[in-house]
Design an enzyme around this catalytic site. Structure first.
Site, PDB file in Angstrom:
ATOM      1  N   HIS A 166     -21.164 -41.859  18.574  1.00  0.00           N
ATOM      2  CA  HIS A 166     -22.501 -42.122  19.134  1.00  0.00           C
ATOM      3  C   HIS A 166     -23.612 -41.992  18.103  1.00  0.00           C
ATOM      4  CE1 HIS A 166     -20.786 -42.288  23.099  1.00  0.00           C
ATOM      5  NE2 HIS A 166     -21.963 -42.373  23.664  1.00  0.00           N
ATOM      6  N   GLU A 194     -20.716 -54.029  28.627  1.00  0.00           N
ATOM      7  CA  GLU A 194     -21.480 -54.581  27.501  1.00  0.00           C
ATOM      8  C   GLU A 194     -21.095 -56.018  27.155  1.00  0.00           C
ATOM      9  OE1 GLU A 194     -20.240 -51.454  27.433  1.00  0.00           O
ATOM     10  OE2 GLU A 194     -22.095 -50.280  27.334  1.00  0.00           O
TER      11      GLU A 194
END
Lengths: 328, 326
Positions: free
Chosen positions: B131, B62
């Site tokens: 998450h 990322e």
């Protein structure tokens, strides 16, 4: 590889002296309170910066970390505008809003100095992606310190450049210390260029090339090594090169330097990059000494003029404060 | 052209497809965007249509997804970088905050960063604490970038096209549970919405509900229930957290004199904090009740379905908050 002609060698000498005088003057100005913030001097590393940037063409690109003054000057940024940036003036290369760590000139493909260790490495990959995407000829020369090879950005950026075969020369300026922590105390591998092996040898030879480990105090060796690396990157993709150099001053101003001995520093002063290149030139060309002396004097004058220019420049305005946050 | 009901997923896909046809410099990079077709199937078929040069699968990296997009944008491309979910944006935080948002200012306007960082947020799917984030306000904290939070297919399409065409970096945050929501969307290339304009999604005179994204759905449901009791809520969808357009909120508040802010993010330092602060500054004389905030509970989101639901906002919680200020 044959050495370039005398006028080129003299230009390298001029640049190295310019950088040295610039940095010495910056240290003074800092002590006098005219330069604020951090100040990371390039003293001792001039041969790496000058030799590496000399290997590039106009179509190529430079990006680096926060120790960026030397590279900005080597890439040809106007010394007055660089000094003005140091003093926080609106005539500075970044309008006085960037400071010592954020010198850039888009027209010269100097994409800036960056303050977060490793933070510019993905940017280098992105700039190289544009070159590849638009089928241009350029190469990105991405400088980083030895400390940056231990941060996540390094691995992600080098890996991506290998997978996408991007035209980047990743150049580790190994000045032996990440702030006060020596390479031996910070990195599993101490021959840092070995880290290329983590991203090499994909299908059909795709991936990172492990480049040379250069004597970063020898401007000619750096020039030759980076020239070959640039050629590789242009044709085949990324390559990692290490340049062994030494920072003769502290990490930033006010560094007590408890992590190294005076004797160690002295040993590098004696064999510093500028003195070494001067001796080389004097051996190679008869009667060059007066030419070199004149360059020394000229550079002092150049710095005097730059300081005068900066001191006479306006400080940024309230309008500058709020401009360029967004594209309007 | 006529409007056609499509899902948010289809709206996003068509916005991406149209803009990629429109401008060669627009390309997509991210995890599983190509061969897989997008983990939310937004880019399904794109690899065949546009090729691997413009639909670029990346490693799970990322930091470099966000950072390389910044560099490519500075150099003149128009990347659409995808972070699979906003949970992973925390890994890329430096690239987003220090580079995407700041390089223009830091170098005095020498660089522009015309990129979109697309991602999905939101809880409610039993994915556990790491998450299930809805941290949109964090990203709205920083000058130099825009933050888009669409709540309908109509907005998703018009806002994404606007984001791609704009020269500023945009963090474009979709809600992972809303991709199948359907709404009429104008067909054709020309449908582009303005950046930084909020939208009145339901008119009413009794209370102003300020919300965005998933909160919009909860708020509209709550408004229908409240109407049965004779309470007419005006529901204002912010659509963008930056630029933040509170003018319609102020106008609405002048007639309702009451406000509830609804969002899925955590309850401290959130959008509600900002809206409440601005209301008390600008609308003090119109204020008949404290501004109420409905947000997630101040806990990490748990796995078990029953307590996850307990932690999230709901129409019932919104109704209760409205009844406190009426």
């Amino acid at each position: 590889m044959a050495l370039p002609k005398k006028d080129i060698l003299l230009e390298w000498y001029r640049q190295m002296v310019l950088i040295r005088r610039f940095e010495e003057r910056c240290a003074e100005l800092y002590q006098r309170g005219l330069i604020g913030g951090f100040l990371h001097l390039y003293i001792g590393q001039e041969a790496t910066g000058v030799g590496a940037v000399a290997a590039l063409g106009e179509q190529d690109h430079v990006i680096t970390a926060y120790r960026d003054h030397g590279l900005a000057l080597a890439r040809g940024l106007d010394v007055n505008a660089v000094m003005a940036e140091m003093l926080g003036r609106r005539t500075g290369v970044s309008g006085g809003k960037g400071g010592s760590m954020h010198l850039a000139d888009r027209d010269l493909h100097m994409w800036g100095g960056y303050g977060i260790v490793g933070g510019h490495l993905p940017l280098a990959a992105g700039i190289a992606l544009k070159i590849q995407y638009m089928e241009e000829d350029g190469v990105v020369l991405a400088f980083m310190g030895d400390g940056a090879t231990n941060i996540g950005y390094f691995h992600e950026a080098l890996n991506l450049s290998a997978v996408w075969e991007l035209p980047v020369v990743w150049l580790i300026e190994n000045n032996q210390y990440g702030m006060g922590t020596s390479v031996e105390r910070a990195s599993g591998a101490t021959e840092l260029v070995q880290k290329a092996m983590a991203y090499c040898c994909g299908p059909n030879g795709r991936g990172m090339k492990k480049g040379p480990r250069l004597d970063g105090m020898d401007v000619a060796e750096v020039y030759e090594g980076i020239s070959e690396a640039v050629e590789h990157a242009r044709k085949h993709g990324p390559i990692l090169v290490e340049s062994l150099t030494y920072r003769l001053e502290g990490h930033s101003m006010g560094d007590p330097q408890r992590y190294r001995t005076k004797e160690e520093v002295e040993s590098f002063v004696e064999n510093g990059p500028i003195g070494r290149f001067r001796s080389f030139l004097c051996d190679k060309y008869k009667d060059i000494e007066s030419t070199l002396d004149k360059i020394d004097d000229d550079m002092l004058k150049t710095i005097d003029d730059a300081v005068e220019f900066a001191e006479n420049s306006e400080v940024p305005t309230e309008e500058d404060l709020i401009s360029h946050v967004y594209v309007e | 052209m006529a409007d056609r009901p499509i899902t948010i997923r289809e709206a996003l896909s068509s916005a991406l497809r149209e803009e990629m046809h429109r401008d060669e410099r627009v390309f997509i990079m991210g995890e599983e965007v190509g061969v897989w077709g997008g983990t939310y199937a937004v880019t399904r078929g794109f690899l065949d249509e546009f090729g691997a040069k413009r639909v670029r699968d990346t490693p799970i990296s990322e930091m470099v997804i966000a950072g390389a997009a910044v560099g490519a944008a500075m150099a003149g491309l128009r990347p659409i970088a995808e972070l699979m979910t906003i949970n992973f944006a925390f890994v890329a935080m430096d690239a987003i905050v220090n580079h995407m948002a700041k390089v223009r200012y830091m170098f005095n306007g020498q660089f522009t960063v015309p990129m979109v960082l697309r991602t999905t947020s939101g809880g409610g799917k039993q994915l556990g604490a790491t998450h299930s984030h809805a941290p949109e306000p964090i990203f709205a904290h920083f000058p130099g970038m825009y933050v888009a939070v669409p709540g309908t297919a109509y907005d998703a399409k018009g806002m994404l096209k606007a984001a791609i065409r704009d020269d500023n970096p945009v963090m474009f945050i979709e809600h992972s549970t809303m991709l199948q929501r359907r709404a009429p969307v104008p067909e054709g290339d020309d449908f582009v919405l303005p950046i930084g304009k909020s939208d009145i999604k339901r008119a009413g005179d009794d209370v102003t509900i300020v919300t965005y994204q998933k909160g919009l759905e909860w708020s509209l449901e709550a408004a229908e229930e409240l109407a049965k009791d004779g309470i007419e809520a005006e529901v204002i969808d912010l659509r963008w957290l930056r630029p933040l357009d509170l003018e319609p909120v102020f106008e609405s508040f002048k007639k309702t004199n009451r406000c509830v802010v609804v969002e899925e993010s955590l309850p401290m330092f959130n959008v509600g904090s900002e809206v409440a602060a601005q209301l008390q500054n600008e609308m003090f004389d119109y204020m008949d009740a404290p501004v109420k905030r409905v947000a997630a509970m101040d806990v990490p989101l748990p796995y078990a379905d029953n307590i996850e639901k307990m932690a999230l906002p709901s129409p019932e919680k919104i109704i209760a908050a409205v009844k406190e200020v009426i």
